[in-house]
Design a protein around this motif. Structure first.
Motif, PDB file in Angstrom:
ATOM      1  N   VAL A   1       0.850  -1.188   0.000  1.00 37.38           N
ATOM      2  CA  VAL A   1       0.000   0.000   0.000  1.00 37.38           C
ATOM      3  C   VAL A   1       0.886   1.237   0.000  1.00 37.38           C
ATOM      4  CG1 VAL A   1      -1.670   1.328   1.313  1.00 37.38           C
ATOM      5  CG2 VAL A   1      -1.907  -1.155   1.161  1.00 37.38           C
ATOM      6  N   GLN A   2       0.502   2.181  -0.824  1.00 33.79           N
ATOM      7  CA  GLN A   2       1.282   3.420  -0.909  1.00 33.79           C
ATOM      8  C   GLN A   2       0.345   4.600  -1.090  1.00 33.79           C
ATOM      9  OE1 GLN A   2       4.033   3.651  -4.210  1.00 33.79           O
ATOM     10  NE2 GLN A   2       5.410   5.007  -3.087  1.00 33.79           N
ATOM     11  N   LEU A   3       0.646   5.683  -0.371  1.00 33.54           N
ATOM     12  CA  LEU A   3      -0.080   6.931  -0.511  1.00 33.54           C
ATOM     13  C   LEU A   3       0.920   8.016  -0.866  1.00 33.54           C
ATOM     14  CD1 LEU A   3      -2.307   6.725   2.694  1.00 33.54           C
ATOM     15  CD2 LEU A   3      -2.981   6.131   0.381  1.00 33.54           C
ATOM     16  N   VAL A   4       0.647   8.751  -1.912  1.00 37.22           N
ATOM     17  CA  VAL A   4       1.564   9.787  -2.360  1.00 37.22           C
ATOM     18  C   VAL A   4       0.808  11.097  -2.485  1.00 37.22           C
ATOM     19  CG1 VAL A   4       3.149  10.526  -4.155  1.00 37.22           C
ATOM     20  CG2 VAL A   4       2.958   8.090  -3.593  1.00 37.22           C
ATOM     21  N   GLU A   5       1.210  12.064  -1.659  1.00 37.70           N
ATOM     22  CA  GLU A   5       0.583  13.378  -1.696  1.00 37.70           C
ATOM     23  C   GLU A   5       1.304  14.289  -2.680  1.00 37.70           C
ATOM     24  OE1 GLU A   5       0.351  12.461   2.929  1.00 37.70           O
ATOM     25  OE2 GLU A   5       1.910  12.326   1.385  1.00 37.70           O
TER      26      GLU A   5
ATOM     27  N   ALA B   1      -2.691  10.071  -4.084  1.00 39.99           N
ATOM     28  CA  ALA B   1      -2.885   8.898  -4.932  1.00 39.99           C
ATOM     29  C   ALA B   1      -2.601   7.640  -4.125  1.00 39.99           C
ATOM     30  CB  ALA B   1      -1.970   8.978  -6.144  1.00 39.99           C
ATOM     31  N   ALA B   2      -3.578   6.755  -4.092  1.00 38.54           N
ATOM     32  CA  ALA B   2      -3.463   5.523  -3.317  1.00 38.54           C
ATOM     33  C   ALA B   2      -3.271   4.328  -4.243  1.00 38.54           C
ATOM     34  CB  ALA B   2      -4.715   5.316  -2.469  1.00 38.54           C
ATOM     35  N   SER B   3      -2.440   3.412  -3.830  1.00 39.70           N
ATOM     36  CA  SER B   3      -2.232   2.199  -4.607  1.00 39.70           C
ATOM     37  C   SER B   3      -2.011   1.017  -3.670  1.00 39.70           C
ATOM     38  CB  SER B   3      -1.020   2.355  -5.544  1.00 39.70           C
ATOM     39  OG  SER B   3       0.148   2.592  -4.789  1.00 39.70           O
ATOM     40  N   GLY B   4      -2.366  -0.156  -4.151  1.00 40.41           N
ATOM     41  CA  GLY B   4      -2.117  -1.357  -3.375  1.00 40.41           C
ATOM     42  C   GLY B   4      -3.279  -1.847  -2.546  1.00 40.41           C
ATOM     43  N   PHE B   5      -4.400  -1.136  -2.569  1.00 39.98           N
ATOM     44  CA  PHE B   5      -5.547  -1.591  -1.812  1.00 39.98           C
ATOM     45  C   PHE B   5      -6.277  -2.693  -2.569  1.00 39.98           C
ATOM     46  CE2 PHE B   5      -5.524   1.121   1.758  1.00 39.98           C
ATOM     47  CZ  PHE B   5      -4.973   2.323   1.339  1.00 39.98           C
ATOM     48  N   THR B   6      -6.863  -3.601  -1.789  1.00 39.68           N
ATOM     49  CA  THR B   6      -7.530  -4.751  -2.407  1.00 39.68           C
ATOM     50  C   THR B   6      -8.973  -4.452  -2.764  1.00 39.68           C
ATOM     51  OG1 THR B   6      -8.098  -5.592  -0.214  1.00 39.68           O
ATOM     52  CG2 THR B   6      -6.052  -6.390  -1.201  1.00 39.68           C
ATOM     53  N   SER B   7      -9.510  -3.379  -2.233  1.00 37.89           N
ATOM     54  CA  SER B   7     -10.874  -3.001  -2.586  1.00 37.89           C
ATOM     55  C   SER B   7     -10.982  -1.485  -2.504  1.00 37.89           C
ATOM     56  CB  SER B   7     -11.880  -3.652  -1.635  1.00 37.89           C
ATOM     57  OG  SER B   7     -11.915  -2.974  -0.400  1.00 37.89           O
ATOM     58  N   ARG B   8     -12.168  -0.981  -2.830  1.00 29.63           N
ATOM     59  CA  ARG B   8     -12.390   0.452  -2.785  1.00 29.63           C
ATOM     60  C   ARG B   8     -13.076   0.882  -1.497  1.00 29.63           C
ATOM     61  NH1 ARG B   8     -14.114   1.544  -9.110  1.00 29.63           N
ATOM     62  NH2 ARG B   8     -12.037   1.206  -9.961  1.00 29.63           N
TER      63      ARG B   8
END
Length: 114
Positions: free
Chosen positions: A1-5, A22-29
């Motif tokens: 999981v990564q969050l980039v501001e 921007a969020a990445s790596g989550f398995t669902s919304r």
């Protein structure tokens, strides 16, 4: 999981900025998103949050000036900040909660100064 501001910087009083996370790596919304901020000498405080279905809430200090939104197709959350004042100067953090875990971005500086 990564969050980039992104989107921080220097702005004059009364100006506007738009932060993105921007969020990445989550398995669902089904991810609860929140913006925090922390200024020198102060504790980190919640600024605004938004649920997966779009319900929103704001801290009293930013009501009427800040707007949180999300684009689930891009896994991105935004914070539109208007009528900024020097008191809004802080490092702003994006946080994402899924199930029982909370993930944090690295933080981004917002400086309001003339």
């Amino acid at each position: 999981v990564q969050l980039v501001e992104s989107g921080g910087g220097l702005v004059q009083p009364g100006g506007s900025l738009r932060l993105s996370c921007a969020a990445s790596g989550f398995t669902s919304r089904s991810v609860f998103m929140r913006w925090y901020r922390q200024s020198p000498g102060n504790e980190r405080e919640s600024v605004a949050w938004i649920t997966p279905l779009g319900a929103k809430s704001y801290a009293d200090a930013v009501k009427g000036r800040f707007t949180i939104s999300r684009d689930n197709t891009k896994n991105t959350v935004f914070l539109e900040m208007n009528n900024l004042s020097p008191e809004d100067t802080a490092v702003y953090y994006c946080a994402a909660t899924q199930s029982t875990r909370t993930y944090w971005g690295q933080g981004i500086q917002v400086t309001v100064s003339s």
